[in-house]
Design a protein around this motif. Structure first.
Motif, PDB file in Angstrom:
ATOM      1  N   ALA A  11       0.387  77.152  -7.882  1.00 45.96           N
ATOM      2  CA  ALA A  11       0.829  78.018  -6.603  1.00 45.96           C
ATOM      3  C   ALA A  11       0.723  76.912  -5.305  1.00 45.96           C
ATOM      4  N   GLU A  12      -0.137  75.911  -5.393  1.00 48.93           N
ATOM      5  CA  GLU A  12      -0.179  74.899  -4.322  1.00 48.93           C
ATOM      6  C   GLU A  12       0.908  73.966  -4.306  1.00 48.93           C
ATOM      7  N   PHE A  13       1.570  73.598  -5.589  1.00 48.51           N
ATOM      8  CA  PHE A  13       2.633  72.953  -5.724  1.00 48.51           C
ATOM      9  C   PHE A  13       3.848  73.486  -5.116  1.00 48.51           C
ATOM     10  N   GLY A  14       4.072  74.718  -5.638  1.00 43.52           N
ATOM     11  CA  GLY A  14       5.330  75.569  -5.258  1.00 43.52           C
ATOM     12  C   GLY A  14       5.499  76.727  -6.203  1.00 43.52           C
ATOM     13  N   PRO A  15       6.649  77.331  -6.119  1.00 45.53           N
ATOM     14  CA  PRO A  15       7.166  78.352  -6.965  1.00 45.53           C
ATOM     15  C   PRO A  15       7.542  77.754  -8.429  1.00 45.53           C
ATOM     16  N   GLY A  24       4.426  77.857 -27.134  1.00 42.89           N
ATOM     17  CA  GLY A  24       3.704  77.798 -25.913  1.00 42.89           C
ATOM     18  C   GLY A  24       4.712  78.517 -24.739  1.00 42.89           C
ATOM     19  N   HIS A  25       4.384  77.554 -23.516  1.00 42.13           N
ATOM     20  CA  HIS A  25       5.365  77.815 -22.568  1.00 42.13           C
ATOM     21  C   HIS A  25       5.976  76.644 -21.809  1.00 42.13           C
ATOM     22  N   GLY A  26       7.278  76.819 -21.102  1.00 45.49           N
ATOM     23  CA  GLY A  26       7.740  75.668 -20.518  1.00 45.49           C
ATOM     24  C   GLY A  26       7.475  76.061 -18.894  1.00 45.49           C
ATOM     25  N   ILE A  27       7.252  75.113 -18.241  1.00 45.17           N
ATOM     26  CA  ILE A  27       6.987  75.365 -17.020  1.00 45.17           C
ATOM     27  C   ILE A  27       8.035  74.805 -16.004  1.00 45.17           C
ATOM     28  N   TYR A  28       8.864  75.524 -15.411  1.00 43.84           N
ATOM     29  CA  TYR A  28      10.042  75.031 -14.339  1.00 43.84           C
ATOM     30  C   TYR A  28       9.872  75.166 -13.014  1.00 43.84           C
ATOM     31  N   GLU A  88      -4.896  68.479  -5.617  1.00 46.24           N
ATOM     32  CA  GLU A  88      -4.764  67.234  -6.249  1.00 46.24           C
ATOM     33  C   GLU A  88      -3.791  67.632  -7.511  1.00 46.24           C
ATOM     34  N   LEU A  89      -3.717  68.713  -8.037  1.00 43.75           N
ATOM     35  CA  LEU A  89      -2.938  69.161  -9.125  1.00 43.75           C
ATOM     36  C   LEU A  89      -1.287  69.217  -8.527  1.00 43.75           C
ATOM     37  N   ALA A  90      -1.384  69.720  -7.154  1.00 45.05           N
ATOM     38  CA  ALA A  90       0.041  69.946  -6.736  1.00 45.05           C
ATOM     39  C   ALA A  90       0.418  68.289  -6.664  1.00 45.05           C
ATOM     40  N   ASP A  91      -0.351  67.340  -6.249  1.00 45.28           N
ATOM     41  CA  ASP A  91       0.042  65.814  -6.131  1.00 45.28           C
ATOM     42  C   ASP A  91       0.842  65.442  -7.624  1.00 45.28           C
ATOM     43  N   TRP A  92      -0.007  65.763  -8.479  1.00 43.26           N
ATOM     44  CA  TRP A  92       0.304  65.511  -9.934  1.00 43.26           C
ATOM     45  C   TRP A  92       1.706  66.197 -10.276  1.00 43.26           C
ATOM     46  N   ALA A  93       1.684  67.565 -10.009  1.00 45.20           N
ATOM     47  CA  ALA A  93       2.853  68.282 -10.232  1.00 45.20           C
ATOM     48  C   ALA A  93       4.244  67.574  -9.435  1.00 45.20           C
ATOM     49  N   ARG A  94       3.836  67.173  -8.314  1.00 45.05           N
ATOM     50  CA  ARG A  94       5.030  66.432  -7.609  1.00 45.05           C
ATOM     51  C   ARG A  94       5.632  65.281  -8.322  1.00 45.05           C
TER      52      ARG A  94
END
Length: 116
Positions: A11-15, A24-28, A88-94
Motif C-alpha cells: 500500500a505504501e508503494f502504490g496500487p 502462488g501469486h504474481g504482484i503487478y 522501506e518496503l516501498a523503496d525496495w518495491a520501487r
C-alpha cells in the motif's frame, strides 16, 4: 498469505494487482510484474542494476534446481529491515518496479528472430 494481505503489504508503494501463478501469486504494478509470492515468501524482481543492492542488504536470490544445475531467477527476498517498515518496503518495491520497466523496454527493442 492472501491477495488482500499482499495488496496491504504494498500500500505504501502504490496500487498493485494480484494474479494467481506458480501455485502462488504474481504482484503487478501498472500491468508489470514486480514481485512474486511463492513458497510462503515475497520475492521482488531485480536485474543486473538492482541485484547488488539486494545482495548488500542480505537478501537471498530465488534459486531452484533445474535440469541438473541451479537456475537463478531474477527475484530476491525482501530485506529483513523492510519486512516491518512499509516505507522501506516501498523503496525496495520501487527498485523492483524499475527492474520490471527495464525488462519491458529490453523486450520491446530486441530484434526479431524471424527470418526475413
Amino acid at each position: 498469505m492472501q491477495p488482500a494481505d499482499l495488496i496491504d503489504m504494498f500500500a505504501e508503494f502504490g496500487p498493485v494487482t494480484i494474479r494467481r501463478m506458480f501455485g502462488g501469486h504474481g504482484i503487478y504494478h501498472q500491468g508489470r510484474i514486480i514481485a512474486l509470492h511463492a513458497f510462503d515468501e515475497v520475492w521482488l524482481k531485480a536485474d543486473g542494476e538492482t541485484a547488488p543492492h539486494f545482495a548488500a542488504a542480505g537478501s537471498r536470490q530465488w534459486v531452484y534446481e533445474g535440469k541438473g544445475k541451479p537456475a537463478m531467477m531474477p527475484y530476491w527476498s525482501i530485506p529483513d529491515a523492510a519486512l516491518d517498515d512499509p516505507a522501506e518496503l516501498a523503496d525496495w518495491a520501487r527498485l523492483a518496479d524499475a527492474a520490471s520497466r527495464r525488462a519491458e523496454i529490453s523486450r520491446k527493442v530486441r530484434p526479431s528472430r524471424r527470418p526475413s
